[in-house]
Motif scaffolding. Sequence first.
Motif, PDB file in Angstrom:
ATOM      1  N   UNK A  26       0.864  -1.176   0.000  1.00 50.33           N
ATOM      2  CA  UNK A  26       0.000   0.000   0.000  1.00 50.33           C
ATOM      3  C   UNK A  26       0.903   1.230   0.000  1.00 50.33           C
ATOM      4  N   UNK A  27       1.008   1.909  -1.141  1.00 46.94           N
ATOM      5  CA  UNK A  27       1.841   3.094  -1.243  1.00 46.94           C
ATOM      6  C   UNK A  27       1.064   4.312  -0.771  1.00 46.94           C
ATOM      7  N   UNK A  28       1.725   5.141   0.038  1.00 48.49           N
ATOM      8  CA  UNK A  28       1.133   6.394   0.506  1.00 48.49           C
ATOM      9  C   UNK A  28       1.957   7.535  -0.086  1.00 48.49           C
ATOM     10  N   UNK A  41      -1.202  12.700  -0.388  1.00 43.89           N
ATOM     11  CA  UNK A  41      -1.350  13.491   0.829  1.00 43.89           C
ATOM     12  C   UNK A  41      -0.443  14.714   0.689  1.00 43.89           C
ATOM     13  N   UNK A  42      -1.023  15.893   0.771  1.00 39.23           N
ATOM     14  CA  UNK A  42      -0.265  17.132   0.626  1.00 39.23           C
ATOM     15  C   UNK A  42       0.310  17.513   1.984  1.00 39.23           C
ATOM     16  N   UNK A  53       2.129  13.899  10.761  1.00 38.53           N
ATOM     17  CA  UNK A  53       1.374  12.958  11.583  1.00 38.53           C
ATOM     18  C   UNK A  53       0.252  12.249  10.831  1.00 38.53           C
ATOM     19  N   UNK A  54      -0.539  12.996  10.076  1.00 38.42           N
ATOM     20  CA  UNK A  54      -1.655  12.345   9.374  1.00 38.42           C
ATOM     21  C   UNK A  54      -1.154  11.407   8.281  1.00 38.42           C
ATOM     22  N   UNK A  58      -0.512   4.614  10.582  1.00 36.77           N
ATOM     23  CA  UNK A  58      -0.617   3.246  10.114  1.00 36.77           C
ATOM     24  C   UNK A  58       0.495   2.779   9.198  1.00 36.77           C
ATOM     25  N   UNK A  59       1.499   3.607   8.966  1.00 33.98           N
ATOM     26  CA  UNK A  59       2.569   3.226   8.042  1.00 33.98           C
ATOM     27  C   UNK A  59       3.576   2.292   8.712  1.00 33.98           C
TER      28      UNK A  59
END
Length: 308
Positions: A26-28, A41-42, A53-54, A58-59
């Motif tokens: 799962x790439x974030x 995610x900016x 933090x956001x 879960x990473x």
Amino acid sequence: MKVLITGATGFVGTALCDFLEASAYKAVPTVRTKSGISNEIVVGHLDASTDWRSALTGCDAVVHLAARVHAMNGPTENPLALYRATNTEATLNLARQASQAGVKRFIFISTIKVNGEGRDAAYRETDVPAPEDAYAISKWEAEQGLQRIARETGLEVVILRPPLVYGPGVKANFLRLMKTVQRGWPLPLGAIHNRRSVLYLGNFVDAIRLCVEHPAAAGQTFLLDDGQAVSTPELIRAVARAMGRPARLLAVPVGVLAFMGALLGQRAAVARLTGSLHVDSSAIRSRLGWTPPYTMRQGLDATVAALS
């Protein structure tokens, strides 16, 4: 595994996101400004106060690719301070927050320039670092800071030092070289006898993926390459072969090239073309069992095929 990737819209970051997603990760992807890529995610500007933090929730791991590579500095600016703000301070801020968020592993993409700007002997991980410019110094300082954080927190840090990376979508000097060969322009580089290592993008993302998951990667620094070093003329001939074009090389003596480079204010550029920068990547092969999945020939074929 859930992997946060900084610099996700860059040359390597884009390929890495796609590769990890295809490998059941799962790439974030994180970006500085909105780009429109899926699930981004900016996080805004990267510095010592960026709030991660956001993004980190879960990473399991972080791959930190984002960096300042060029400093468009005026006469009153301090280039090293600019590099440190992004490459050192922002990196350590991310690592500290990653540790606090329960992230297990932090992959830092450094540079072979930490070892030095080139020499006849192959570079190894055991060499005493010898960074010369502001970019390399900022990366070396980040490496040292990450090692301190690892000792203090238990965060598993892995440092990768790649040489020049090429592949589909490559820009800058490698793209200019391909365009020159494509147009059939002669190059005065036929008399150069050096050894230079390069790294295909497909091999790079495969090595990163292995370092994300392999237990023995924790705490290690690895140098990477395609597994062979070539001279500048050999590289040009290989690019020409992939294009189905002749390699037009003129055997101009290296001393003449250096003299002309000095006259034209291109001393550093000529030194890169004529000097050696050879990487010994045996450590990652022996410790992690990594073998580059692509040969240089395959990498050049793919790179040329993508050239518009």
